[in-house]
Design a protein around this motif. Sequence first.
Motif, PDB file in Angstrom:
ATOM      1  N   ALA A 146       0.838  -1.116  -0.118  1.00 29.94           N
ATOM      2  CA  ALA A 146      -0.078  -0.045   0.089  1.00 29.94           C
ATOM      3  C   ALA A 146       0.839   1.023  -0.058  1.00 29.94           C
ATOM      4  O   ALA A 146       1.929   1.232   0.761  1.00 29.94           O
ATOM      5  N   GLN A 173      -1.609   5.782  -9.945  1.00 26.62           N
ATOM      6  CA  GLN A 173      -2.633   5.519  -9.266  1.00 26.62           C
ATOM      7  C   GLN A 173      -1.739   4.846  -7.879  1.00 26.62           C
ATOM      8  O   GLN A 173      -0.803   4.438  -8.115  1.00 26.62           O
ATOM      9  N   GLU A 174      -2.353   5.178  -6.731  1.00 20.67           N
ATOM     10  CA  GLU A 174      -1.621   4.419  -5.606  1.00 20.67           C
ATOM     11  C   GLU A 174      -2.480   3.191  -5.073  1.00 20.67           C
ATOM     12  O   GLU A 174      -3.618   3.338  -5.198  1.00 20.67           O
ATOM     13  N   GLN A 176      -3.845   0.999  -2.280  1.00 21.23           N
ATOM     14  CA  GLN A 176      -4.522   1.122  -1.273  1.00 21.23           C
ATOM     15  C   GLN A 176      -4.373  -0.143  -0.401  1.00 21.23           C
ATOM     16  O   GLN A 176      -4.086  -1.139  -0.599  1.00 21.23           O
ATOM     17  N   GLU A 177      -4.729   0.038   1.014  1.00 22.53           N
ATOM     18  CA  GLU A 177      -5.007  -0.725   2.057  1.00 22.53           C
ATOM     19  C   GLU A 177      -6.125  -1.712   1.497  1.00 22.53           C
ATOM     20  O   GLU A 177      -7.147  -1.071   0.753  1.00 22.53           O
ATOM     21  N   CYS A 195      -6.848  -3.240  -4.234  1.00 20.53           N
ATOM     22  CA  CYS A 195      -7.596  -1.960  -4.174  1.00 20.53           C
ATOM     23  C   CYS A 195      -6.752  -0.844  -4.511  1.00 20.53           C
ATOM     24  O   CYS A 195      -5.726  -0.710  -3.783  1.00 20.53           O
ATOM     25  N   ASP A 198      -6.363   6.646  -5.356  1.00 19.92           N
ATOM     26  CA  ASP A 198      -6.268   7.806  -4.335  1.00 19.92           C
ATOM     27  C   ASP A 198      -7.554   8.611  -4.188  1.00 19.92           C
ATOM     28  O   ASP A 198      -8.089   9.281  -5.185  1.00 19.92           O
ATOM     29  N   GLU A 199      -8.513   8.559  -3.186  1.00 23.66           N
ATOM     30  CA  GLU A 199      -9.476   9.611  -3.114  1.00 23.66           C
ATOM     31  C   GLU A 199      -9.207  10.973  -3.442  1.00 23.66           C
ATOM     32  O   GLU A 199      -9.765  11.724  -3.839  1.00 23.66           O
ATOM     33  N   PHE A 233     -12.966   6.329  -6.783  1.00 23.95           N
ATOM     34  CA  PHE A 233     -12.136   5.600  -5.869  1.00 23.95           C
ATOM     35  C   PHE A 233     -12.968   4.759  -4.855  1.00 23.95           C
ATOM     36  O   PHE A 233     -14.014   5.447  -4.610  1.00 23.95           O
ATOM     37  N   PRO A 234     -12.649   3.793  -4.466  1.00 24.28           N
ATOM     38  CA  PRO A 234     -11.375   2.940  -5.277  1.00 24.28           C
ATOM     39  C   PRO A 234     -11.799   2.195  -6.303  1.00 24.28           C
ATOM     40  O   PRO A 234     -13.181   1.977  -6.693  1.00 24.28           O
TER      41      PRO A 234
END
Length: 266
Positions: A146, A173-174, A176-177, A195, A198-199, A233-234
């Motif tokens: 993440a 894009q990142e 996520q958890e 997942c 990034d929001e 997101f996501p």
Amino acid sequence: MLLLLLISSAFLLPWAGAGRIIGGQVVKHHSRPYMAYLHIQFGNQSGIHTSRCGGFLIGPDAVLSAAHCVDKEGTVNITVILGAHNISVRERSQQRIPVARWDIHPDYSPVGYINDIVLLKLKTKARINEYVKSIFIPRSYEYVRAGTKCMVAGWGWMSWAGHSSDVMMEVEQEVQEEKPCEHLFHNYRCQSMMCVGDEKSRKAPYNGDSGGPLVCNQKAHGIVSYGLEKNLFPKVFTRISYFEPWIRRQLMRFALQELPGSPSSD
């Protein structure tokens, strides 16, 4: 670059028809030589239809994409376009190759897009050059943490209004958890899904981007799968490392079928 497919119960939108990368930028010409554009034609009782998806080359005659892209009723014909930047014109760099066959994961389910992965075998091998190259996939033990920044490219929608892009776009894009996706998606499975998104960035793949790769550290770690129709997101991506043993087995089958005397070698 996302695909439009609505699941009434959860308003899920799989990017398998046409799509854009929302908030993205135009890719430097031919800087993503592994990218594939899938032109999908299928016929059923209501007539002949076409859709589009992304994909990516992992071998001279092998392309990975999302299963929901090719899971159609009736007769299906797929042409893969490699070496493209602008898919609305016949660029000299392009290679247009029919797909000979495709193998959808045997445990794929359109409900929740579980095991949303397909391997396509091209009718002829691609000519590897500066415009067309394969990309590495991770081993089964390789994961991205993440917070890792990755890239997604495609020709999908550039807005909710449904305007698709003729030129390849990309967006960062990142990873996520798992919690945001576990909360939003009832069928989310952390072992086989990722997942992503990034929001705060307001950037994402969208309709028509389905099947495209999530590239992290120069490897394709994910496949654009699905998300909520009105939420950037996501997004959920197929986790390639989980399917690496299956992919290797299918590639071996492809190779064996080319041997003289094999049922598919004629």
